[in-house]
Design a protein around this motif. Structure first.
Motif, PDB file in Angstrom:
ATOM      1  N   VAL A  81     -49.879  35.071  55.268  1.00  0.00           N
ATOM      2  CA  VAL A  81     -50.058  33.565  55.088  1.00  0.00           C
ATOM      3  C   VAL A  81     -48.858  32.901  55.940  1.00  0.00           C
ATOM      4  CG1 VAL A  81     -50.113  31.875  53.133  1.00  0.00           C
ATOM      5  CG2 VAL A  81     -51.284  34.105  52.934  1.00  0.00           C
ATOM      6  N   ILE A  82     -47.662  33.102  55.812  1.00  0.00           N
ATOM      7  CA  ILE A  82     -46.603  32.309  56.415  1.00  0.00           C
ATOM      8  C   ILE A  82     -46.936  32.111  57.859  1.00  0.00           C
ATOM      9  CG2 ILE A  82     -44.171  32.081  56.740  1.00  0.00           C
ATOM     10  CD1 ILE A  82     -43.796  32.982  54.021  1.00  0.00           C
ATOM     11  N   PHE A  83     -47.283  33.603  58.386  1.00  0.00           N
ATOM     12  CA  PHE A  83     -47.610  33.728  59.610  1.00  0.00           C
ATOM     13  C   PHE A  83     -48.925  32.688  60.001  1.00  0.00           C
ATOM     14  CE2 PHE A  83     -49.817  36.025  63.217  1.00  0.00           C
ATOM     15  CZ  PHE A  83     -48.834  36.102  64.167  1.00  0.00           C
ATOM     16  N   GLY A  84     -49.885  32.667  59.367  1.00  0.00           N
ATOM     17  CA  GLY A  84     -50.963  31.847  59.622  1.00  0.00           C
ATOM     18  C   GLY A  84     -50.676  30.354  59.457  1.00  0.00           C
ATOM     19  N   LEU A  85     -49.840  30.055  58.647  1.00  0.00           N
ATOM     20  CA  LEU A  85     -49.623  28.446  58.517  1.00  0.00           C
ATOM     21  C   LEU A  85     -48.650  28.153  59.881  1.00  0.00           C
ATOM     22  CD1 LEU A  85     -48.647  28.376  54.813  1.00  0.00           C
ATOM     23  CD2 LEU A  85     -50.675  27.422  55.975  1.00  0.00           C
ATOM     24  N   TRP A  86     -47.726  29.190  60.394  1.00  0.00           N
ATOM     25  CA  TRP A  86     -46.741  28.974  61.275  1.00  0.00           C
ATOM     26  C   TRP A  86     -47.755  28.515  62.621  1.00  0.00           C
ATOM     27  CZ3 TRP A  86     -41.855  29.447  62.829  1.00  0.00           C
ATOM     28  CH2 TRP A  86     -41.562  29.600  64.077  1.00  0.00           C
ATOM     29  N   HIS A  87     -48.933  28.898  62.535  1.00  0.00           N
ATOM     30  CA  HIS A  87     -49.940  28.605  63.614  1.00  0.00           C
ATOM     31  C   HIS A  87     -50.718  27.126  63.482  1.00  0.00           C
ATOM     32  CE1 HIS A  87     -49.055  32.783  64.585  1.00  0.00           C
ATOM     33  NE2 HIS A  87     -49.330  32.369  65.708  1.00  0.00           N
ATOM     34  N   VAL A  88     -50.225  26.424  62.624  1.00  0.00           N
ATOM     35  CA  VAL A  88     -50.911  25.322  62.405  1.00  0.00           C
ATOM     36  C   VAL A  88     -50.220  24.308  63.362  1.00  0.00           C
ATOM     37  CG1 VAL A  88     -49.439  23.888  60.705  1.00  0.00           C
ATOM     38  CG2 VAL A  88     -51.840  23.532  60.674  1.00  0.00           C
ATOM     39  N   PHE A  89     -49.076  24.660  64.145  1.00  0.00           N
ATOM     40  CA  PHE A  89     -48.520  23.897  65.101  1.00  0.00           C
ATOM     41  C   PHE A  89     -49.402  23.326  66.275  1.00  0.00           C
ATOM     42  CE2 PHE A  89     -46.495  24.023  69.341  1.00  0.00           C
ATOM     43  CZ  PHE A  89     -46.019  23.059  69.481  1.00  0.00           C
ATOM     44  N   TRP A  90     -50.294  24.270  66.867  1.00  0.00           N
ATOM     45  CA  TRP A  90     -51.020  23.818  68.022  1.00  0.00           C
ATOM     46  C   TRP A  90     -51.982  22.673  67.491  1.00  0.00           C
ATOM     47  CZ3 TRP A  90     -49.518  25.260  72.361  1.00  0.00           C
ATOM     48  CH2 TRP A  90     -48.660  26.240  72.424  1.00  0.00           C
ATOM     49  N   PRO A  91     -52.844  22.695  66.669  1.00  0.00           N
ATOM     50  CA  PRO A  91     -53.765  21.549  66.484  1.00  0.00           C
ATOM     51  C   PRO A  91     -52.868  20.342  66.174  1.00  0.00           C
ATOM     52  CG  PRO A  91     -54.028  23.285  64.592  1.00  0.00           C
ATOM     53  CD  PRO A  91     -53.076  23.915  65.680  1.00  0.00           C
ATOM     54  N   LEU A 144     -58.260  19.287  62.463  1.00  0.00           N
ATOM     55  CA  LEU A 144     -58.622  19.929  61.335  1.00  0.00           C
ATOM     56  C   LEU A 144     -59.305  21.156  61.366  1.00  0.00           C
ATOM     57  CD1 LEU A 144     -58.165  20.167  58.156  1.00  0.00           C
ATOM     58  CD2 LEU A 144     -60.224  18.566  57.911  1.00  0.00           C
ATOM     59  N   SER A 145     -60.420  21.322  62.133  1.00  0.00           N
ATOM     60  CA  SER A 145     -61.259  22.529  62.500  1.00  0.00           C
ATOM     61  C   SER A 145     -60.418  23.395  63.229  1.00  0.00           C
ATOM     62  CB  SER A 145     -62.651  22.066  63.200  1.00  0.00           C
ATOM     63  OG  SER A 145     -63.121  23.324  63.557  1.00  0.00           O
ATOM     64  N   LEU A 146     -59.621  23.097  64.218  1.00  0.00           N
ATOM     65  CA  LEU A 146     -58.891  23.980  64.853  1.00  0.00           C
ATOM     66  C   LEU A 146     -57.968  24.646  63.986  1.00  0.00           C
ATOM     67  CD1 LEU A 146     -57.913  25.760  67.524  1.00  0.00           C
ATOM     68  CD2 LEU A 146     -56.469  23.634  68.047  1.00  0.00           C
ATOM     69  N   ALA A 147     -57.108  23.862  63.186  1.00  0.00           N
ATOM     70  CA  ALA A 147     -56.098  24.092  62.092  1.00  0.00           C
ATOM     71  C   ALA A 147     -56.648  25.400  61.169  1.00  0.00           C
ATOM     72  CB  ALA A 147     -55.468  23.000  61.278  1.00  0.00           C
ATOM     73  N   LEU A 148     -57.937  25.232  60.575  1.00  0.00           N
ATOM     74  CA  LEU A 148     -58.388  25.984  59.740  1.00  0.00           C
ATOM     75  C   LEU A 148     -58.794  27.318  60.365  1.00  0.00           C
ATOM     76  CD1 LEU A 148     -61.062  23.826  57.848  1.00  0.00           C
ATOM     77  CD2 LEU A 148     -58.901  24.889  56.860  1.00  0.00           C
ATOM     78  N   THR A 149     -59.304  27.446  61.441  1.00  0.00           N
ATOM     79  CA  THR A 149     -59.642  28.611  62.433  1.00  0.00           C
ATOM     80  C   THR A 149     -58.272  29.396  62.916  1.00  0.00           C
ATOM     81  OG1 THR A 149     -60.050  27.484  64.371  1.00  0.00           O
ATOM     82  CG2 THR A 149     -62.075  27.967  63.180  1.00  0.00           C
ATOM     83  N   SER A 150     -57.166  28.489  63.061  1.00  0.00           N
ATOM     84  CA  SER A 150     -56.097  29.115  63.581  1.00  0.00           C
ATOM     85  C   SER A 150     -55.290  29.627  62.389  1.00  0.00           C
ATOM     86  CB  SER A 150     -55.133  28.038  64.084  1.00  0.00           C
ATOM     87  OG  SER A 150     -55.700  27.518  65.368  1.00  0.00           O
ATOM     88  N   SER A 156     -51.220  25.721  78.646  1.00  0.00           N
ATOM     89  CA  SER A 156     -51.773  25.123  77.374  1.00  0.00           C
ATOM     90  C   SER A 156     -50.857  23.776  77.139  1.00  0.00           C
ATOM     91  CB  SER A 156     -51.017  25.933  76.298  1.00  0.00           C
ATOM     92  OG  SER A 156     -49.457  25.988  76.391  1.00  0.00           O
ATOM     93  N   MET A 157     -49.958  23.316  78.100  1.00  0.00           N
ATOM     94  CA  MET A 157     -49.708  21.978  78.045  1.00  0.00           C
ATOM     95  C   MET A 157     -50.666  21.020  78.810  1.00  0.00           C
ATOM     96  SD  MET A 157     -46.845  22.730  76.636  1.00  0.00           S
ATOM     97  CE  MET A 157     -45.451  21.802  76.812  1.00  0.00           C
ATOM     98  N   THR A 158     -51.390  21.395  79.685  1.00  0.00           N
ATOM     99  CA  THR A 158     -52.327  20.554  80.336  1.00  0.00           C
ATOM    100  C   THR A 158     -53.864  20.990  80.095  1.00  0.00           C
ATOM    101  OG1 THR A 158     -52.532  21.970  82.176  1.00  0.00           O
ATOM    102  CG2 THR A 158     -50.763  20.119  82.302  1.00  0.00           C
ATOM    103  N   ARG A 166     -55.096  14.715  72.297  1.00  0.00           N
ATOM    104  CA  ARG A 166     -56.027  15.394  73.018  1.00  0.00           C
ATOM    105  C   ARG A 166     -57.327  15.933  72.100  1.00  0.00           C
ATOM    106  NH1 ARG A 166     -51.942  19.680  75.125  1.00  0.00           N
ATOM    107  NH2 ARG A 166     -53.513  20.632  76.586  1.00  0.00           N
ATOM    108  N   MET A 167     -57.045  15.702  70.765  1.00  0.00           N
ATOM    109  CA  MET A 167     -58.127  16.114  69.833  1.00  0.00           C
ATOM    110  C   MET A 167     -58.007  14.895  68.873  1.00  0.00           C
ATOM    111  SD  MET A 167     -57.455  19.859  68.450  1.00  0.00           S
ATOM    112  CE  MET A 167     -58.239  20.970  69.566  1.00  0.00           C
ATOM    113  N   ASP A 168     -59.281  14.657  68.203  1.00  0.00           N
ATOM    114  CA  ASP A 168     -59.187  13.671  66.967  1.00  0.00           C
ATOM    115  C   ASP A 168     -59.004  14.450  65.782  1.00  0.00           C
ATOM    116  OD1 ASP A 168     -61.756  15.065  66.242  1.00  0.00           O
ATOM    117  OD2 ASP A 168     -63.048  13.485  67.274  1.00  0.00           O
ATOM    118  N   ALA A 169     -58.856  13.818  64.567  1.00  0.00           N
ATOM    119  CA  ALA A 169     -58.398  14.538  63.349  1.00  0.00           C
ATOM    120  C   ALA A 169     -59.487  15.601  63.151  1.00  0.00           C
ATOM    121  CB  ALA A 169     -58.281  13.223  62.216  1.00  0.00           C
ATOM    122  N   GLY A 170     -60.693  15.109  63.347  1.00  0.00           N
ATOM    123  CA  GLY A 170     -61.852  16.269  62.858  1.00  0.00           C
ATOM    124  C   GLY A 170     -61.692  17.602  63.637  1.00  0.00           C
ATOM    125  N   ALA A 171     -61.328  17.490  65.192  1.00  0.00           N
ATOM    126  CA  ALA A 171     -61.096  18.554  65.762  1.00  0.00           C
ATOM    127  C   ALA A 171     -59.927  19.441  65.440  1.00  0.00           C
ATOM    128  CB  ALA A 171     -61.335  18.116  67.259  1.00  0.00           C
TER     129      ALA A 171
END
Length: 176
Positions: free
Chosen positions: A73-83, A98-104, A20-22, A91-96
């Protein structure tokens, strides 16, 4: 799938470990075992915190279903770290991102609901923990290669996982 067939390539299901780092595939059993170990530890810590501590604490003032929704909900928000991490690393633009944040957030919230419900019904973290380890291991090791690249279109995998969480909720209701 149609564009893959037109290009002479079929989408392929791959089982491999990705760092996940590379974002590069890492060959070898050692890295796979490291990922599995990390998933075991991570799931134990997250389930201990979100299901074990939070649900138990929230139930002092809330109904069980409310405590479960709040921790999920708190667990879901915890996963916004990755995007955010991918965005900050370039490694991502803002649109990508945001999309990953929503799905995560949506995916993690759904899984948090399922694992929280399992904890509430059994008063035990083992079922939630095993489900969490399996979920994270599949996310780390099962990938789809298409014409667009590795994991370029993970919609099918995400839909299968959501159906799996719904099935877990039903199974838990019937079993517990």
């Amino acid at each position: 799938a149609a564009e893959a067939r037109a290009a002479g390539k079929q989408p392929t299901l791959l089982v491999l470990a990705i760092d996940s780092m590379t974002d590069l595939a890492k060959p070898g059993l050692g890295f796979v075992l490291w990922l599995l170990f990390a998933n075991i530890v991570n799931a134990w810590m997250e389930d201990g915190l979100f299901r074990g501590i939070m649900v138990t604490h929230f139930r002092v003032r809330l109904l069980p279903w409310q405590a479960n929704v709040l921790q999920a909900v708190i667990f879901g928000l915890w996963h916004v770290f990755w995007p955010i991490r991918h965005l900050m690393a370039g490694r991502m633009d803002a649109g990508a991102a945001l999309s990953l944040a929503l799905t995560s957030v949506i995916g993690a919230t759904m899984s948090g609901l399922a694992w929280g419900y399992l904890f509430l019904k059994t008063d035990n973290l083992w079922g939630a923990w095993v489900g969490h380890v399996i979920n994270n291991s599949v996310l780390n090791l099962v990938h789809i290669q298409t014409v667009g690249g590795l994991d370029a279109d993970t919609m099918v995998r995400n839909i299968v996982m959501l159906v799996g969480f719904a099935a877990l909720l039903l199974w838990t209701k019937l079993w517990a």
